[in-house]
Design a protein around this motif. Sequence first.
Motif, PDB file in Angstrom:
ATOM      1  N   HIS A 175     -16.368   2.614  -0.006  1.00 42.56           N
ATOM      2  CA  HIS A 175     -14.882   2.676  -0.025  1.00 42.56           C
ATOM      3  C   HIS A 175     -14.504   2.601  -1.616  1.00 42.56           C
ATOM      4  CE1 HIS A 175     -14.755   2.078   4.036  1.00 42.56           C
ATOM      5  NE2 HIS A 175     -15.445   0.781   3.921  1.00 42.56           N
ATOM      6  N   TRP A 195       0.745  -1.115   0.053  1.00 40.61           N
ATOM      7  CA  TRP A 195       0.116  -0.028  -0.035  1.00 40.61           C
ATOM      8  C   TRP A 195       0.890   1.041   0.079  1.00 40.61           C
ATOM      9  CZ3 TRP A 195      -4.426   1.843  -1.293  1.00 40.61           C
ATOM     10  CH2 TRP A 195      -4.804   3.112  -0.681  1.00 40.61           C
ATOM     11  N   THR A 201      -7.346  -4.286  -8.732  1.00 36.36           N
ATOM     12  CA  THR A 201      -6.734  -4.885  -7.487  1.00 36.36           C
ATOM     13  C   THR A 201      -7.358  -6.247  -6.864  1.00 36.36           C
ATOM     14  OG1 THR A 201      -7.336  -3.309  -5.913  1.00 36.36           O
ATOM     15  CG2 THR A 201      -5.022  -2.945  -6.816  1.00 36.36           C
ATOM     16  N   HIS A 238     -10.876  -1.996   0.334  1.00 34.39           N
ATOM     17  CA  HIS A 238     -10.708  -0.864   0.892  1.00 34.39           C
ATOM     18  C   HIS A 238      -9.335  -0.292   0.717  1.00 34.39           C
ATOM     19  CE1 HIS A 238     -10.262   1.057   4.870  1.00 34.39           C
ATOM     20  NE2 HIS A 238     -11.475   0.981   5.171  1.00 34.39           N
ATOM     21  N   PRO A 239      -9.102   0.991   0.707  1.00 33.89           N
ATOM     22  CA  PRO A 239      -7.819   1.345   0.732  1.00 33.89           C
ATOM     23  C   PRO A 239      -7.292   0.978   2.032  1.00 33.89           C
ATOM     24  CG  PRO A 239      -9.549   3.227   0.059  1.00 33.89           C
ATOM     25  CD  PRO A 239     -10.012   1.990   0.530  1.00 33.89           C
ATOM     26  N   THR A 240      -5.634   0.895   1.658  1.00 35.54           N
ATOM     27  CA  THR A 240      -4.958   0.146   2.823  1.00 35.54           C
ATOM     28  C   THR A 240      -4.657  -1.372   2.745  1.00 35.54           C
ATOM     29  OG1 THR A 240      -5.942  -0.086   4.787  1.00 35.54           O
ATOM     30  CG2 THR A 240      -5.120   2.065   4.477  1.00 35.54           C
ATOM     31  N   LEU A 283       1.822   2.911  -3.325  1.00 37.52           N
ATOM     32  CA  LEU A 283       0.444   3.457  -4.228  1.00 37.52           C
ATOM     33  C   LEU A 283       0.843   4.560  -5.239  1.00 37.52           C
ATOM     34  CD1 LEU A 283      -2.608   3.222  -4.840  1.00 37.52           C
ATOM     35  CD2 LEU A 283      -3.018   4.920  -2.999  1.00 37.52           C
ATOM     36  N   PHE A 341      -7.258  12.220  -0.956  1.00 39.87           N
ATOM     37  CA  PHE A 341      -6.231  11.555  -0.116  1.00 39.87           C
ATOM     38  C   PHE A 341      -6.567  12.257   1.439  1.00 39.87           C
ATOM     39  CE2 PHE A 341      -3.540  11.417  -4.090  1.00 39.87           C
ATOM     40  CZ  PHE A 341      -3.678  10.045  -4.136  1.00 39.87           C
ATOM     41  N   GLN A 356     -13.485   7.256  -4.450  1.00 38.09           N
ATOM     42  CA  GLN A 356     -12.241   6.959  -5.320  1.00 38.09           C
ATOM     43  C   GLN A 356     -12.533   7.132  -6.679  1.00 38.09           C
ATOM     44  OE1 GLN A 356      -9.524   3.446  -4.528  1.00 38.09           O
ATOM     45  NE2 GLN A 356     -11.313   2.780  -3.176  1.00 38.09           N
ATOM     46  N   PHE A 411      -8.320  -2.609  -3.290  1.00 33.43           N
ATOM     47  CA  PHE A 411      -8.982  -1.525  -3.023  1.00 33.43           C
ATOM     48  C   PHE A 411      -9.743  -0.916  -4.204  1.00 33.43           C
ATOM     49  CE2 PHE A 411      -4.735  -0.457  -4.072  1.00 33.43           C
ATOM     50  CZ  PHE A 411      -4.685   0.270  -5.072  1.00 33.43           C
ATOM     51  N   ASP A 412      -9.818  -1.678  -5.410  1.00 32.88           N
ATOM     52  CA  ASP A 412     -10.768  -1.426  -6.719  1.00 32.88           C
ATOM     53  C   ASP A 412     -10.831  -2.534  -7.246  1.00 32.88           C
ATOM     54  OD1 ASP A 412      -8.323  -1.616  -7.675  1.00 32.88           O
ATOM     55  OD2 ASP A 412      -8.018   0.652  -8.111  1.00 32.88           O
TER      56      ASP A 412
END
Length: 334
Positions: A212, A136, A190, A180-182, A139, A251, A216, A186-187
């Motif tokens: 989430h 992460w 991924t 989820h981001p982290t 990124l 961000f 984005q 997360f999309d």
Amino acid sequence: MSRPVTLFTGQWADLPLATLAEKAAAWGYDGLELACWGDHFDVQAALADEFYCEERRELLAGHGLGVWAISNHLVGQAVCDRIDERHRGILPPRVWGDGDPAGVRRRAAREMRDTARAAARLGVGVVNGFTGSPIWHLLYSFPPVPPAWIDEGFAEFAAAWSPVLDVFAEEDVRFALEVHPTEIAFDLVTAGRALEALNGHPAFGFNYDPSHLAYQGVDYVDFIRRFGERIFHVHMKDVWWSGMPSEAGVFGGHTDFGDARRFWDFRSLGRGRVNFEEVIRALNRTGYEGPLSVEWEDAGMEREHGAAEACTFVRRLGFPPSDTAFDAAFQRRD
């Protein structure tokens, strides 16, 4: 299609389960998605005490509630994450230990294997959670990130999680990653890579949460179309994002939730910008029959008001899919 409407207890772990169960029943929920922290569900107690799971179910049943999933996001985060002092605040002491990163990851993996066993004892077929991510921090690609580093990160994720998922499969329990981001996923891109890295492991899928993805700029309805067969559980959570430039962009500007300078923030269901009509229609097309679990988060609203409001919103939103064409009555029948 009648799906149970449940409340995820993670944001309510400051309340004893007995107190929350009474409140959730009064708000109109069918059940609770039990978090593996607070006093809501203790993985090791479930394995050590033959009566523990039965007592949890009886406590819920006493309020007319069921349980279809448990969640161990906090421990799952540490399985393949870059461990630092922040993890100490979210992990049980038995997992944190002396804080040595390799040991933390090893103990977290062991706890997640035990979570699969505990879920089986409770009689639920899904554990929701996070995976963590060794990449992460890479990124934003400057200094430029060699593609091989990303490949190695997904390989590291697969090496850490495959043995855990094997235990899930043995217990006939599925792990649902909240994209989820982290996290490693997360999309949509991924999420696909995570599945590929695991060679499509049958115990691995997703806890779908549109909030989430939406802020984005990710197509959260297309996620359902792409991965419908791998959606093992659904979180209902809304998010608002500004249609105008803001001081803190996607961000977040190191601001806290609720800060007026933010570009996006979580909102109580129906008060953000997620198109839940399209979410439900897409879930209907995939045949999803599991819970619609409210994960309530709104920094600007009193939470008990929000939890009751959210339950009403989800019930009003849900509808069964059609089993016939609406214009079938006009067709000739010779």
